[in-house]
Motif scaffolding. Structure first.
Motif, PDB file in Angstrom:
ATOM      1  N   ILE A  27       0.836  -1.196   0.000  1.00 32.11           N
ATOM      2  CA  ILE A  27       0.000   0.000   0.000  1.00 32.11           C
ATOM      3  C   ILE A  27       0.874   1.250   0.000  1.00 32.11           C
ATOM      4  CG2 ILE A  27      -1.646   1.321   1.387  1.00 32.11           C
ATOM      5  CD1 ILE A  27      -2.730  -1.465   2.334  1.00 32.11           C
ATOM      6  N   GLU A  28       1.914   1.239   0.804  1.00 29.30           N
ATOM      7  CA  GLU A  28       2.839   2.369   0.872  1.00 29.30           C
ATOM      8  C   GLU A  28       3.506   2.613  -0.481  1.00 29.30           C
ATOM      9  OE1 GLU A  28       6.462   3.829   3.787  1.00 29.30           O
ATOM     10  OE2 GLU A  28       6.125   1.687   3.519  1.00 29.30           O
ATOM     11  N   ASN A  29       3.954   1.550  -1.118  1.00 30.13           N
ATOM     12  CA  ASN A  29       4.595   1.673  -2.435  1.00 30.13           C
ATOM     13  C   ASN A  29       3.628   2.252  -3.464  1.00 30.13           C
ATOM     14  OD1 ASN A  29       6.847   0.546  -1.269  1.00 30.13           O
ATOM     15  ND2 ASN A  29       6.657  -1.424  -2.285  1.00 30.13           N
ATOM     16  N   ALA A  30       2.388   1.762  -3.458  1.00 34.86           N
ATOM     17  CA  ALA A  30       1.390   2.256  -4.408  1.00 34.86           C
ATOM     18  C   ALA A  30       1.091   3.733  -4.164  1.00 34.86           C
ATOM     19  CB  ALA A  30       0.112   1.430  -4.306  1.00 34.86           C
ATOM     20  N   ALA A  31       1.011   4.129  -2.901  1.00 29.43           N
ATOM     21  CA  ALA A  31       0.748   5.530  -2.569  1.00 29.43           C
ATOM     22  C   ALA A  31       1.892   6.423  -3.055  1.00 29.43           C
ATOM     23  CB  ALA A  31       0.554   5.683  -1.062  1.00 29.43           C
ATOM     24  N   LEU A  32       3.122   5.986  -2.860  1.00 28.16           N
ATOM     25  CA  LEU A  32       4.273   6.767  -3.318  1.00 28.16           C
ATOM     26  C   LEU A  32       4.290   6.882  -4.840  1.00 28.16           C
ATOM     27  CD1 LEU A  32       7.045   5.434  -0.929  1.00 28.16           C
ATOM     28  CD2 LEU A  32       6.145   7.768  -1.016  1.00 28.16           C
ATOM     29  N   ARG A  33       4.002   5.775  -5.523  1.00 27.20           N
ATOM     30  CA  ARG A  33       3.990   5.819  -6.995  1.00 27.20           C
ATOM     31  C   ARG A  33       2.893   6.748  -7.516  1.00 27.20           C
ATOM     32  NH1 ARG A  33       5.240   0.299  -6.373  1.00 27.20           N
ATOM     33  NH2 ARG A  33       3.063  -0.266  -6.576  1.00 27.20           N
ATOM     34  N   GLU A  34       1.711   6.700  -6.886  1.00 23.82           N
ATOM     35  CA  GLU A  34       0.610   7.556  -7.338  1.00 23.82           C
ATOM     36  C   GLU A  34       0.924   9.029  -7.093  1.00 23.82           C
ATOM     37  OE1 GLU A  34      -4.188   7.999  -6.955  1.00 23.82           O
ATOM     38  OE2 GLU A  34      -3.246   6.039  -6.768  1.00 23.82           O
ATOM     39  N   ALA A  35       1.462   9.344  -5.937  1.00 24.55           N
ATOM     40  CA  ALA A  35       1.841  10.724  -5.646  1.00 24.55           C
ATOM     41  C   ALA A  35       2.939  11.184  -6.602  1.00 24.55           C
ATOM     42  CB  ALA A  35       2.290  10.854  -4.197  1.00 24.55           C
ATOM     43  N   GLY A  36       3.877  10.298  -6.896  1.00 27.21           N
ATOM     44  CA  GLY A  36       4.943  10.627  -7.842  1.00 27.21           C
ATOM     45  C   GLY A  36       4.406  10.881  -9.240  1.00 27.21           C
ATOM     46  N   ALA A  37       3.433  10.086  -9.661  1.00 32.68           N
ATOM     47  CA  ALA A  37       2.827  10.278 -10.984  1.00 32.68           C
ATOM     48  C   ALA A  37       2.114  11.622 -11.062  1.00 32.68           C
ATOM     49  CB  ALA A  37       1.855   9.142 -11.286  1.00 32.68           C
ATOM     50  N   TYR A  38       1.438  11.997  -9.993  1.00 32.78           N
ATOM     51  CA  TYR A  38       0.775  13.305  -9.951  1.00 32.78           C
ATOM     52  C   TYR A  38       1.815  14.422 -10.084  1.00 32.78           C
ATOM     53  CZ  TYR A  38      -1.597  17.409  -8.144  1.00 32.78           C
ATOM     54  OH  TYR A  38      -2.095  18.679  -7.991  1.00 32.78           O
ATOM     55  N   LEU A  39       2.897  14.336  -9.314  1.00 37.41           N
ATOM     56  CA  LEU A  39       3.933  15.365  -9.371  1.00 37.41           C
ATOM     57  C   LEU A  39       4.586  15.401 -10.750  1.00 37.41           C
ATOM     58  CD1 LEU A  39       5.466  17.604  -7.981  1.00 37.41           C
ATOM     59  CD2 LEU A  39       7.038  15.876  -7.074  1.00 37.41           C
ATOM     60  N   ALA A  40       4.785  14.254 -11.370  1.00 33.28           N
ATOM     61  CA  ALA A  40       5.377  14.222 -12.709  1.00 33.28           C
ATOM     62  C   ALA A  40       4.492  14.967 -13.710  1.00 33.28           C
ATOM     63  CB  ALA A  40       5.597  12.782 -13.160  1.00 33.28           C
ATOM     64  N   GLU A  41       3.181  14.780 -13.630  1.00 35.10           N
ATOM     65  CA  GLU A  41       2.272  15.486 -14.537  1.00 35.10           C
ATOM     66  C   GLU A  41       2.317  16.991 -14.294  1.00 35.10           C
ATOM     67  OE1 GLU A  41       0.658  14.311 -17.228  1.00 35.10           O
ATOM     68  OE2 GLU A  41       1.806  12.508 -16.727  1.00 35.10           O
ATOM     69  N   GLU A  42       2.384  17.380 -13.033  1.00 38.31           N
ATOM     70  CA  GLU A  42       2.468  18.804 -12.708  1.00 38.31           C
ATOM     71  C   GLU A  42       3.806  19.384 -13.160  1.00 38.31           C
ATOM     72  OE1 GLU A  42      -0.107  20.716 -11.555  1.00 38.31           O
ATOM     73  OE2 GLU A  42      -1.219  18.863 -11.938  1.00 38.31           O
ATOM     74  N   MET A  43       4.867  18.600 -13.066  1.00 35.68           N
ATOM     75  CA  MET A  43       6.181  19.047 -13.504  1.00 35.68           C
ATOM     76  C   MET A  43       6.197  19.238 -15.017  1.00 35.68           C
ATOM     77  SD  MET A  43       9.844  17.328 -12.519  1.00 35.68           S
ATOM     78  CE  MET A  43       9.496  17.372 -10.769  1.00 35.68           C
ATOM     79  N   LYS A  44       5.515  18.362 -15.730  1.00 33.29           N
ATOM     80  CA  LYS A  44       5.438  18.500 -17.187  1.00 33.29           C
ATOM     81  C   LYS A  44       4.742  19.794 -17.577  1.00 33.29           C
ATOM     82  CE  LYS A  44       5.614  13.624 -18.389  1.00 33.29           C
ATOM     83  NZ  LYS A  44       4.940  12.489 -19.036  1.00 33.29           N
ATOM     84  N   LYS A  45       3.748  20.207 -16.777  1.00 34.64           N
ATOM     85  CA  LYS A  45       3.047  21.463 -17.062  1.00 34.64           C
ATOM     86  C   LYS A  45       3.982  22.665 -16.919  1.00 34.64           C
ATOM     87  CE  LYS A  45      -1.433  19.772 -15.501  1.00 34.64           C
ATOM     88  NZ  LYS A  45      -2.465  19.886 -14.425  1.00 34.64           N
ATOM     89  N   GLU A  46       4.972  22.559 -16.052  1.00 32.13           N
ATOM     90  CA  GLU A  46       5.914  23.649 -15.805  1.00 32.13           C
ATOM     91  C   GLU A  46       7.124  23.615 -16.741  1.00 32.13           C
ATOM     92  OE1 GLU A  46       5.714  26.193 -13.662  1.00 32.13           O
ATOM     93  OE2 GLU A  46       3.824  25.538 -12.779  1.00 32.13           O
ATOM     94  N   ALA A  47       7.395  22.447 -17.326  1.00 27.09           N
ATOM     95  CA  ALA A  47       8.605  22.273 -18.135  1.00 27.09           C
ATOM     96  C   ALA A  47       8.509  23.060 -19.446  1.00 27.09           C
ATOM     97  CB  ALA A  47       8.823  20.793 -18.448  1.00 27.09           C
ATOM     98  N   PRO A  48       9.609  23.711 -19.822  1.00 25.86           N
ATOM     99  CA  PRO A  48       9.611  24.383 -21.120  1.00 25.86           C
ATOM    100  C   PRO A  48       9.582  23.336 -22.242  1.00 25.86           C
ATOM    101  CG  PRO A  48      11.797  24.436 -20.129  1.00 25.86           C
ATOM    102  CD  PRO A  48      10.878  23.830 -19.117  1.00 25.86           C
ATOM    103  N   VAL A  49       8.840  23.648 -23.274  1.00 29.49           N
ATOM    104  CA  VAL A  49       8.722  22.699 -24.385  1.00 29.49           C
ATOM    105  C   VAL A  49       9.288  23.352 -25.629  1.00 29.49           C
ATOM    106  CG1 VAL A  49       7.159  21.319 -25.791  1.00 29.49           C
ATOM    107  CG2 VAL A  49       6.635  21.688 -23.386  1.00 29.49           C
ATOM    108  N   ARG A  50      10.413  22.836 -26.038  1.00 33.44           N
ATOM    109  CA  ARG A  50      11.025  23.319 -27.282  1.00 33.44           C
ATOM    110  C   ARG A  50      10.996  22.185 -28.289  1.00 33.44           C
ATOM    111  NH1 ARG A  50      17.070  25.603 -27.720  1.00 33.44           N
ATOM    112  NH2 ARG A  50      17.114  25.814 -29.964  1.00 33.44           N
ATOM    113  N   THR A  51      11.623  21.091 -27.927  1.00 43.24           N
ATOM    114  CA  THR A  51      11.592  19.910 -28.795  1.00 43.24           C
ATOM    115  C   THR A  51      10.674  18.842 -28.225  1.00 43.24           C
ATOM    116  OG1 THR A  51      13.419  18.820 -27.650  1.00 43.24           O
ATOM    117  CG2 THR A  51      14.002  20.308 -29.459  1.00 43.24           C
ATOM    118  N   GLY A  52      10.338  18.964 -26.957  1.00 42.32           N
ATOM    119  CA  GLY A  52       9.506  17.956 -26.301  1.00 42.32           C
ATOM    120  C   GLY A  52      10.310  16.866 -25.625  1.00 42.32           C
TER     121      GLY A  52
END
Length: 126
Positions: A27-52
């Motif tokens: 359960i702990e591992n799944a919670a960490l992975r889900e929180a990490g996936a959320y942060l990754a999506e939010e980080m992508k929103k902030e990342a500059p996109v030139r070539t992708g």
């Protein structure tokens, strides 16, 4: 005078506690992975996109343990990490664009809430 005490059913109790420990770890591992996936999506929103390439390289690591603490790493993979540092911190020719720091700071409370929520759900505490 010594007293002999015999516990019956201890084997079953020990197995039940061990099973809960394994379940808790999953359960702990799944919670960490889900929180990490959320942060990754939010980080992508902030990342500059030139070539992708930078955007595409943002990922979540497997669950790791260091000094008894579990964690996941979120950010550009090893192939792009060296370039991401230039963007995040800047150089003498490039202004810093701290997209990873911004994403973390804006979302750290939500990341903690996701972990708490998933742990509660998994352990049936709701």
């Amino acid at each position: 005078m010594p007293v002999d005490v015999k516990f019956e059913g201890m084997d079953e109790l020990i197995k039940a506690v061990e099973a809960l420990g394994q379940k808790g770890s999953r359960i702990e591992n799944a919670a960490l992975r889900e929180a990490g996936a959320y942060l990754a999506e939010e980080m992508k929103k902030e990342a500059p996109v030139r070539t992708g390439e930078l955007w595409d390289s943002i990922e979540v690591s497997n669950v790791k343990t260091k000094q008894g603490q579990k964690y996941v790493e979120v950010g550009p993979n090893k192939d792009t990490n060296w370039r991401a540092k230039f963007i995040e911190f800047g150089t003498i020719h490039i202004r810093p664009n701290p997209f990873m720091s911004r994403a973390y700071e804006r979302n750290k409370d939500e990341v903690q809430n996701i972990i708490k929520q998933k742990l509660k759900e998994g352990l049936g505490l709701q």
